[in-house]
Design an enzyme around this catalytic site. Structure first.
Site, mmCIF file in Angstrom:
data_model
loop_
_atom_site.group_PDB
_atom_site.id
_atom_site.type_symbol
_atom_site.label_atom_id
_atom_site.label_comp_id
_atom_site.label_asym_id
_atom_site.label_seq_id
_atom_site.Cartn_x
_atom_site.Cartn_y
_atom_site.Cartn_z
ATOM 1 N N HIS A 1 0.842 -1.205 0.000
ATOM 2 C CA HIS A 1 0.000 0.000 0.000
ATOM 3 C C HIS A 1 0.880 1.259 0.000
ATOM 4 C CE1 HIS A 1 -3.162 -2.571 2.292
ATOM 5 N NE2 HIS A 1 -3.619 -2.395 1.060
ATOM 6 N N LYS B 1 -18.935 -4.549 8.261
ATOM 7 C CA LYS B 1 -17.685 -5.312 8.189
ATOM 8 C C LYS B 1 -16.882 -5.185 9.478
ATOM 9 C CE LYS B 1 -15.196 -5.757 4.236
ATOM 10 N NZ LYS B 1 -14.295 -5.160 3.248
ATOM 11 N N ARG C 1 -2.332 -6.237 -8.700
ATOM 12 C CA ARG C 1 -1.294 -7.262 -8.550
ATOM 13 C C ARG C 1 -1.493 -8.393 -9.552
ATOM 14 N NH1 ARG C 1 -3.032 -7.758 -2.439
ATOM 15 N NH2 ARG C 1 -4.884 -7.807 -3.743
ATOM 16 N N SER D 1 -3.174 -7.834 2.736
ATOM 17 C CA SER D 1 -3.415 -7.669 4.174
ATOM 18 C C SER D 1 -3.892 -8.961 4.819
ATOM 19 C CB SER D 1 -4.465 -6.578 4.420
ATOM 20 O OG SER D 1 -3.980 -5.339 4.000
#
Ligand code: PNS
Length: 164
Positions: A17, A41, A92, A130
């Protein structure tokens, strides 16, 4: 002034990040790193929104023109309110691409005046995410190459207290 936004969950912020933040910051006049605050969440994140914001502030404190904030609701609504015109997202893998394309289309349909820019992650961070960091942290694995020192410390503290 061109204001960009780098939105995400950042649970927690990784070196990947930070690499995107640094590079994105060089192509906009101001970059807002925006943490999604999603009450639904809440229970699924390791760090609450205040902790995630704090870790981002700490790890970007030497970067000029970078601000950290949080938002709930639609990203485009936050952007309109804050005069932001560009969304930055890191890519990615092909799997990322499919999900990101979908989001970019949805956001464009919601607000035609915004643009999404994809930045290809630097090679050394192409594997990093993460959730792997959280999983490694949970099992006591080494995450020192993946996150800044302060994040590593907080992960260790978190799992220490949650195991007690
Ligand atoms: O780090 P993440 O979890 O991949 O980030 C996803 C995020 C926060 C960018 C995305 O879920 C988002 O923008 N949520 C806000 C709700 C919204 O605007 N949805 C419309 C696009 S699908």
């Amino acid at each position: 002034m061109k204001i960009g936004i780098y939105p995400g969950t950042f649970d927690p912020v990784t070196n990947g990040h930070l690499d995107i933040i640094l590079r994105a910051n060089s192509i906009v006049d101001k970059l807002i790193v925006a943490v999604l605050f999603n009450p639904d969440k809440l229970s699924n994140t390791l760090f609450d929104v205040a902790e995630r914001v704090e870790l981002l502030k700490e790890t970007t404190k030497d970067m000029e023109h970078v601000e950290v904030d949080f938002f709930s609701g639609l990203l485009v609504d936050y952007m309109m309110k804050n005069n932001v015109s560009v969304i930055i997202r890191g890519l990615r893998t092909i799997t990322d691409f499919e999900y990101e394309m979908q989001m970019a289309h949805i956001n464009k349909n919601l607000a035609n005046n915004i643009e999404t820019l994809f930045m290809v992650t630097s090679t050394q961070y192409g594997f990093l995410n993460s959730s792997s960091v959280r999983q490694l942290g949970f099992f006591g694995g080494d995450v020192s190459d993946m996150v800044p020192g302060i994040v590593e410390e907080k992960i260790r503290e978190k799992y220490k207290t949650s195991h007690q």
